[in-house]
Design a protein around this motif. Structure first.
Motif, PDB file in Angstrom:
ATOM      1  N   ALA A   1       0.836  -1.198   0.000  1.00 54.47           N
ATOM      2  CA  ALA A   1       0.000   0.000   0.000  1.00 54.47           C
ATOM      3  C   ALA A   1       0.869   1.246   0.000  1.00 54.47           C
ATOM      4  O   ALA A   1       1.978   1.253   0.534  1.00 54.47           O
ATOM      5  N   ASP A   2       0.342   2.292  -0.645  1.00 51.20           N
ATOM      6  CA  ASP A   2       0.903   3.638  -0.497  1.00 51.20           C
ATOM      7  C   ASP A   2       0.131   4.313   0.624  1.00 51.20           C
ATOM      8  O   ASP A   2      -1.099   4.292   0.632  1.00 51.20           O
ATOM      9  N   ILE A   3       0.828   4.905   1.581  1.00 52.47           N
ATOM     10  CA  ILE A   3       0.145   5.566   2.706  1.00 52.47           C
ATOM     11  C   ILE A   3       0.753   6.952   2.923  1.00 52.47           C
ATOM     12  O   ILE A   3       1.980   7.107   2.903  1.00 52.47           O
ATOM     13  N   LEU A   4      -0.123   7.933   3.121  1.00 54.65           N
ATOM     14  CA  LEU A   4       0.335   9.321   3.358  1.00 54.65           C
ATOM     15  C   LEU A   4       0.551   9.556   4.837  1.00 54.65           C
ATOM     16  O   LEU A   4      -0.283   9.184   5.668  1.00 54.65           O
TER      17      LEU A   4
ATOM     18  N   SER B   1      15.991   5.616  -3.922  1.00 55.67           N
ATOM     19  CA  SER B   1      15.067   6.583  -4.508  1.00 55.67           C
ATOM     20  C   SER B   1      14.271   5.977  -5.653  1.00 55.67           C
ATOM     21  O   SER B   1      13.169   6.388  -5.938  1.00 55.67           O
ATOM     22  N   GLY B   2      14.829   4.943  -6.289  1.00 55.05           N
ATOM     23  CA  GLY B   2      14.189   4.422  -7.491  1.00 55.05           C
ATOM     24  C   GLY B   2      13.081   3.433  -7.243  1.00 55.05           C
ATOM     25  O   GLY B   2      12.415   3.001  -8.165  1.00 55.05           O
ATOM     26  N   TYR B   3      12.872   3.036  -6.007  1.00 53.02           N
ATOM     27  CA  TYR B   3      11.859   2.018  -5.747  1.00 53.02           C
ATOM     28  C   TYR B   3      10.764   2.591  -4.869  1.00 53.02           C
ATOM     29  O   TYR B   3      11.039   3.324  -3.928  1.00 53.02           O
ATOM     30  N   GLY B   4       9.524   2.243  -5.164  1.00 47.94           N
ATOM     31  CA  GLY B   4       8.400   2.754  -4.381  1.00 47.94           C
ATOM     32  C   GLY B   4       8.356   4.264  -4.485  1.00 47.94           C
ATOM     33  O   GLY B   4       8.447   4.828  -5.569  1.00 47.94           O
ATOM     34  N   THR B   5       8.261   4.955  -3.353  1.00 50.67           N
ATOM     35  CA  THR B   5       8.165   6.414  -3.375  1.00 50.67           C
ATOM     36  C   THR B   5       9.449   7.074  -2.904  1.00 50.67           C
ATOM     37  O   THR B   5       9.514   8.283  -2.762  1.00 50.67           O
TER      38      THR B   5
ATOM     39  N   GLY C   1      -9.080   7.940   3.153  1.00 51.84           N
ATOM     40  CA  GLY C   1      -8.520   8.711   2.038  1.00 51.84           C
ATOM     41  C   GLY C   1      -7.066   9.097   2.224  1.00 51.84           C
ATOM     42  O   GLY C   1      -6.610  10.121   1.721  1.00 51.84           O
ATOM     43  N   ILE C   2      -6.291   8.300   2.976  1.00 54.02           N
ATOM     44  CA  ILE C   2      -4.875   8.631   3.164  1.00 54.02           C
ATOM     45  C   ILE C   2      -3.974   7.589   2.488  1.00 54.02           C
ATOM     46  O   ILE C   2      -2.802   7.465   2.833  1.00 54.02           O
ATOM     47  N   GLY C   3      -4.534   6.860   1.544  1.00 56.75           N
ATOM     48  CA  GLY C   3      -3.680   5.895   0.840  1.00 56.75           C
ATOM     49  C   GLY C   3      -4.524   4.862   0.142  1.00 56.75           C
ATOM     50  O   GLY C   3      -5.748   4.907   0.192  1.00 56.75           O
ATOM     51  N   LYS C   4      -3.814   3.955  -0.544  1.00 61.57           N
ATOM     52  CA  LYS C   4      -4.547   2.881  -1.225  1.00 61.57           C
ATOM     53  C   LYS C   4      -3.634   1.676  -1.446  1.00 61.57           C
ATOM     54  O   LYS C   4      -2.403   1.781  -1.445  1.00 61.57           O
ATOM     55  N   GLY C   5      -4.293   0.526  -1.647  1.00 61.48           N
ATOM     56  CA  GLY C   5      -3.541  -0.688  -1.947  1.00 61.48           C
ATOM     57  C   GLY C   5      -2.800  -0.521  -3.258  1.00 61.48           C
ATOM     58  O   GLY C   5      -3.285   0.146  -4.166  1.00 61.48           O
ATOM     59  N   LYS C   6      -1.583  -1.067  -3.343  1.00 64.04           N
ATOM     60  CA  LYS C   6      -0.801  -0.851  -4.554  1.00 64.04           C
ATOM     61  C   LYS C   6       0.125  -2.019  -4.838  1.00 64.04           C
ATOM     62  O   LYS C   6       0.590  -2.696  -3.935  1.00 64.04           O
ATOM     63  N   VAL C   7       0.351  -2.245  -6.126  1.00 66.90           N
ATOM     64  CA  VAL C   7       1.316  -3.259  -6.544  1.00 66.90           C
ATOM     65  C   VAL C   7       2.535  -2.534  -7.088  1.00 66.90           C
ATOM     66  O   VAL C   7       2.404  -1.610  -7.882  1.00 66.90           O
ATOM     67  N   ASN C   8       3.704  -2.919  -6.620  1.00 63.86           N
ATOM     68  CA  ASN C   8       4.940  -2.293  -7.068  1.00 63.86           C
ATOM     69  C   ASN C   8       5.813  -3.312  -7.786  1.00 63.86           C
ATOM     70  O   ASN C   8       5.793  -4.483  -7.444  1.00 63.86           O
ATOM     71  N   TYR C   9       6.566  -2.835  -8.757  1.00 62.47           N
ATOM     72  CA  TYR C   9       7.477  -3.717  -9.491  1.00 62.47           C
ATOM     73  C   TYR C   9       8.909  -3.231  -9.369  1.00 62.47           C
ATOM     74  O   TYR C   9       9.168  -2.028  -9.298  1.00 62.47           O
TER      75      TYR C   9
END
Length: 954
Positions: free
Chosen positions: A285-288, A385-389, A463-471
């Motif tokens: 997940a991405d979370i703020l 820096s290149g992975y995720g956020t 509303g502070i994030g969402k499920g996410k798939v990262n590669y």
RNA sequence: GCCCGGGUGGCGGAAUUGGUAGACGCGCUGGACUCAAAAUCCAGUGUCCCUUAAAGACGUGCGGGUUCGAUUCCCGCCCCGGGUACCA
């Protein structure tokens, strides 16, 4: 008549060429089959015995499929652009086009001698304008496309422009470099240049300022798969991360499809696994996180949202824009110093000093959205820096890296998962993938998987994030600052790239005579006169990387001379895609990813029929070299013989060497002498071509290495036996076996069969020329079946039952082995067959003729010769693979091994159809059984039909 | 560290829905042919015990287990090869 392989092979190679035997055209009456080899990069060294392994295997299969009635496409060509030719040009001034052409000629010569069934009329060379026209054409298609994530396919950029004009960026779900938000009005207000910059954010071939792998010694950037452990893969030169404006391919847009597509392929599990790891899908997940007292919010990516109650600090990558943004005045000096330190570190330093913990506090505090606690925000190079956020939430209780960081800087560690083992997270992190949540508010008691789901739900609700798939898969850096590659069909207007009109393709590579970069640091193309402009606009000076030309060559083979299209509709419709691809596993993360990407894109745009280009893939193993050693004595001393090294010399010789400084080279076994000295010695690699059956040609050796011309050789009865070891086949180790030499001595048919006989195709195995005699003897034996009385002879007499059994047993085995690519065991089957027929003195046409056809994929030359002598006009290629008949393989009675409680005691002839009761009777009646049955009662009789009878006694 | 593959004679390697372990080839030993060599052909060749044979015991990296029977299946280790790595 003896087996004169040389005459036979030359005769048939000429015949094949003159008659275009292997030319193949579209034929709708036959099913097609496409067998492809990975085409070679023609290096200056030529082929060694290990190289043709895969080609021989695919050739055998292609010939077999032809005999089975398929219309087989089996092409070959050259991957002719590349760095080694250019490096050679820089050193010698020789134009790469000349050296490449020369190398290709040599490769062709060597391949022709092996007797491949390639359709050479379809040859392609990636460096020829007629070929790279389509590489350039595909690049333009990529440039003019974007990836629609909602449709999961590539779409024209024009559609994007129309969309922006009507609704701006709203509702757009497209693969991009950064998420942009603008309205239709804002879009319309933009200048041409500004619009181009926006579009660049979406194009599949795009120009971007990114951190790239820069190799100063090569003077070019490299793709991720060309770099290993911070060094360039081929040369081992150091690579640094540098921000540069470069062309990239948006391979990452296809990450999900590249991963899922693997499930549809017949590839080895290990190769698929390598690609899965390389693509590297993680769900999370991405979370703020809010920052205390500031407007900014920082987004992090995590695969373990369940551990959020254990977050005690946050870490940013040094390159993250937030790093300086969140730095407070008090901490500014420290942070500046740290960022300077991090910028100086090379990739290699970072990777080799992984255990080193470094970092700096920004002064800012973030708010844990679940506990509401303030947590410090740090910067550290362990965050990439290149992975995720480029930012993480740190959970020191359950992540080893966060734990090390927390311990080093004295940050709090909280346990939020209990796996029931009662370990102390203050001591070591507990990287638990299962267990139940503790200290986690509403999650307490939940299992990990359930907690992950609940946190994502809650984060999305708030509303502070969402499920996410990262590669893990990154976009491929597509430009190279060098000469010997495809020019980009691109010119620059107002600093923005524009594709050339397709009618101007190919954009030909100009001839230049100095291959270094220009004085101003431009790529070598900057030196070409008349190159720099088209219609007054400057052209791109970079060239494309090696994988550009090799990404769609399999499509071009289908229709190689088509000037109107990459491949014409009819050819594409008929040949479809590759059925069997044979090549090395070293291309797993390079060519085999890029090709799949390239093909998927062409499939999206209707230029490839299937999303996957290579249905079945076989990786041939490496053939290693068998090095030979002589032993050079260095010092001598009286003492015991040196058992471990098996070097024995007399004291006398050792003393002589010591006193007079004479070079002494000892045989592996040494001389049988009374007094023996222990010596120290140096292993000298001896050219394997001077060694036969481990015995050294001493005169040849003296000529080969004049510095040893006066050396004293310590021999064993006049023979000098070399030591040996298995190493990579390489010129510098003098263990290279040239296929030409093998062919000269034994013939191509023997070489082909021996390479297959060495072991399973996929295994790496050492080349040992000593074993080749066995295969040669087989071919001679087979030949002699037809020449028992001197001249060729084949009898028309009816075969015996035993001969038919031999024939059909062999045909069945060979056919089954073919389908399983188990070529080593089918060679063995032929050898057994030849032995049996020789013993039976069988010269009967009805037995031998089908065998000639079955053997022809392995030994095509000798098969052609025998086929002709059997009275057939034309090539054996036009024959049909003989069918085997089960009736010759069925036996009504078998000799069963009979075991008592698992131990084999004797054999018993029994009918296949016999019942256990009948067998029990016969076992009891067998005289040999009585001693094993004495005093025992039979509990049960287990019969495995055709295999085994087991008697279980009490 | 993580993931994948693999460990069988002197050597390369066969054999696995659990059923005669070591096919085939190399090497080695002996024999035939030859003035001799090469080539060719024939026989033997996992280890131990033994003059030999028969019979036997042991034997597929190590230790256990399941089974009438395990190279094959299960559990726990060791070793080798390859891939990959601060990927959160």
């Amino acid at each position: 008549m003896e087996y004169h392989f040389k005459e036979i092979e030359q005769k048939w190679q000429r015949y094949w060429q003159e008659n275009d035997t292997y030319r193949v055209e579209i034929n709708h009456d036959k099913p097609k089959y496409y067998v492809l080899d990975m085409f070679p990069y023609p290096s200056g060294a030529g082929l060694h015995a290990g190289h043709p392994l895969g080609y021989i295997a695919s050739d055998i299969y292609a010939r077999y499929k032809t005999l089975k009635g398929f219309n087989v496409l089996h092409p070959m060509g050259y991957d002719a652009y590349g760095l080694p030719a250019e490096q050679y040009a820089i050193r010698t001034g020789q134009h790469p086009a000349i050296t490449t052409a020369r190398n290709i000629e040599r490769y062709r010569e060597q391949m022709d001698k092996i007797g491949f069934s390639f359709d050479w009329s379809r040859e392609v060379r990636t460096c020829e304008p007629a070929y790279y026209k389509w590489t350039q054409w595909t690049f333009i298609q990529l440039f003019n496309s974007y990836y629609a994530r909602d449709e999961q396919r590539a779409r024209p950029v024009e559609e994007l422009e129309r969309r922006f004009a009507t609704s701006g960026s709203s509702g757009l779900d497209a693969a991009c470099t950064v998420e942009l938000a603008f309205t239709a009005e804002e879009w319309k207000a933009k200048t041409w240049r500004e619009r181009q910059e926006v579009l660049m954010n979406y194009r599949l071939a795009y120009l971007s300022d990114t951190l790239v792998n820069w190799c100063p010694l090569l003077g070019t950037v490299l793709a991720n798969d060309e770099v290993r452990e911070g060094l360039s893969l081929r040369e081992g030169y150091p690579v640094v991360q540098k921000k540069m404006r470069q062309w990239l391919l948006r391979v990452s847009a296809y990450a999900g499809r590249l991963l899922d597509g693997l499930e549809t392929l017949e590839w080895s599990e290990s190769l698929k696994e390598v690609q899965r790891n390389w693509i590297g899908r993680s769900r999370g997940a991405d979370i703020l996180f809010e920052i205390a007292g500031r407007e900014e919010r920082v987004e992090i990516f995590t695969t373990r949202p369940d551990t959020i109650f254990g977050v005690t600090f946050m870490v940013l990558a040094p390159e993250s824009p937030y790093a300086s943004l969140l730095t407070t005045a008090e901490e500014a000096a420290n942070v500046r110093e740290y960022l300077a330190y991090a910028a100086k570190r090379t990739e290699r330093e970072r990777q080799t000093e992984v255990k080193r913990v470094t970092g700096v506090f920004t002064g800012s505090l973030a708010i844990n959205p679940f506990t509401g606690e303030s947590i410090p925000v740090w910067i550290s190079e362990y965050v990439l820096s290149g992975y995720g956020t480029g930012a993480i939430m740190a959970v020191p209780g359950h992540d080893a890296r966060d734990h090390a960081f927390a311990r080093h800087f004295g940050l709090p560690i909280v346990q939020v998962i209990d796996d029931g083992e009662g370990r102390d997270v203050q001591e070591a992190s507990l990287d638990a993938k299962s267990g139940r949540l503790v200290n986690s508010g509403f999650l307490d008691g939940q299992p990990v998987t359930e907690a992950i789901r609940r946190v994502i739900d809650e984060v999305e609700r708030r509303g502070i994030g969402k499920g996410k798939v990262n590669y893990r898969l990154r976009d491929a850096i597509f430009s190279r600052q060098r000469y010997w590659g495809e020019p980009f069909p691109v010119y620059y207007k107002e600093g923005m790239p524009c594709p050339l009109d397709e009618s101007l393709l190919p954009l030909e590579l100009p001839a230049i005579d100095t291959f270094l970069p220009t004085e101003t640091g431009e790529p070598p193309l900057g030196r070409a006169r008349g190159w720099t402009t088209v219609e007054g606009y400057p052209l791109e000076l970079n060239t494309m990387p090696g994988f550009a030309g090799s990404s769609a060559y399999y499509l071009r083979y289908m229709d190689p001379r088509n000037d109107e299209a990459l491949v014409g509709d009819e050819a594409l419709e008929y040949w479809d895609s590759v059925d069997l691809y044979v090549g090395g596993a070293e291309h797993a993360t390079g060519h085999l990813i890029y090709s799949r990407f390239w093909n998927m894109f062409l499939h999206d745009t209707g230029r490839a029929r299937r999303p996957e280009p290579f249905r079945k893939l076989i990786n041939q193993g490496m053939i290693q070299g068998r090095s030979s050693f002589a032993y050079r004595l260095l010092t001598s001393a009286d003492g015991e013989q040196w058992e471990a090294t098996r070097v024995y010399v007399s004291r006398e010789i050792a003393r002589e060497a010591e006193q007079r400084g004479v070079e002494v080279l000892s045989s592996r076994l040494g001389e049988e002498l009374a007094g023996v000295a222990a010596v120290s010695f140096q292993e000298i690699h001896v050219d394997v071509n001077l060694v036969k059956n481990d015995l050294l040609d001493m005169e040849g050796f003296k000529q080969w290495m004049p510095e040893y011309a006066g050396a004293r050789f310590v021999t064993d009865n006049g023979k000098y036996a070399c030591g040996h070891g298995i190493e990579k086949m390489s010129k510098s180790l003098f263990n290279v076996v040239n296929p030409d030499t093998v062919i000269e001595e034994y013939g191509a048919d023997t070489l082909r069969m021996y390479e297959m006989f060495l072991g399973p195709l996929e295994a790496s195995k050492p080349w040992d020329t000593r074993g080749i005699d066995g295969v040669f003897k087989f071919l001679r034996k087979f030949w002699r079946l037809f020449h028992a009385e001197g001249d060729f002879h084949a009898s028309d007499a009816a075969p015996t039952r035993a001969e038919m059994e031999t024939l059909h047993k062999t045909l069945k085995k060979v056919e089954q082995d073919m389908e399983n690519f188990s070529f080593n065991t089918s060679v063995a089957a032929f050898m057994i067959c030849a032995n049996e027929l020789t013993a039976a003195r069988c010269d009967k046409r009805a037995v031998l003729e089908p065998l000639v056809v079955a053997l022809s994929p392995f030994a095509p030359h000798v098969a052609e010769e025998l086929w002709q002598k059997l009275g057939h006009a034309g090539s054996v290629t036009r024959a049909t693979f003989p069918l085997w008949d089960e009736k010759y393989l069925v036996k009504e009675e078998f000799e069963y091994p009979v075991s008592f409680n698992g131990k084999v005691r004797f054999k018993l002839l029994a009918a296949l159809s016999a019942t256990p009761a009948e067998i029990e009777e016969r076992v009891k009646a067998a005289p040999a059984a009585t001693r094993w049955l004495e005093g025992k009662t039979i509990k049960k009789v287990i019969v495995v039909p055709g295999k085994m009878i087991n008697v279980v006694s009490a």
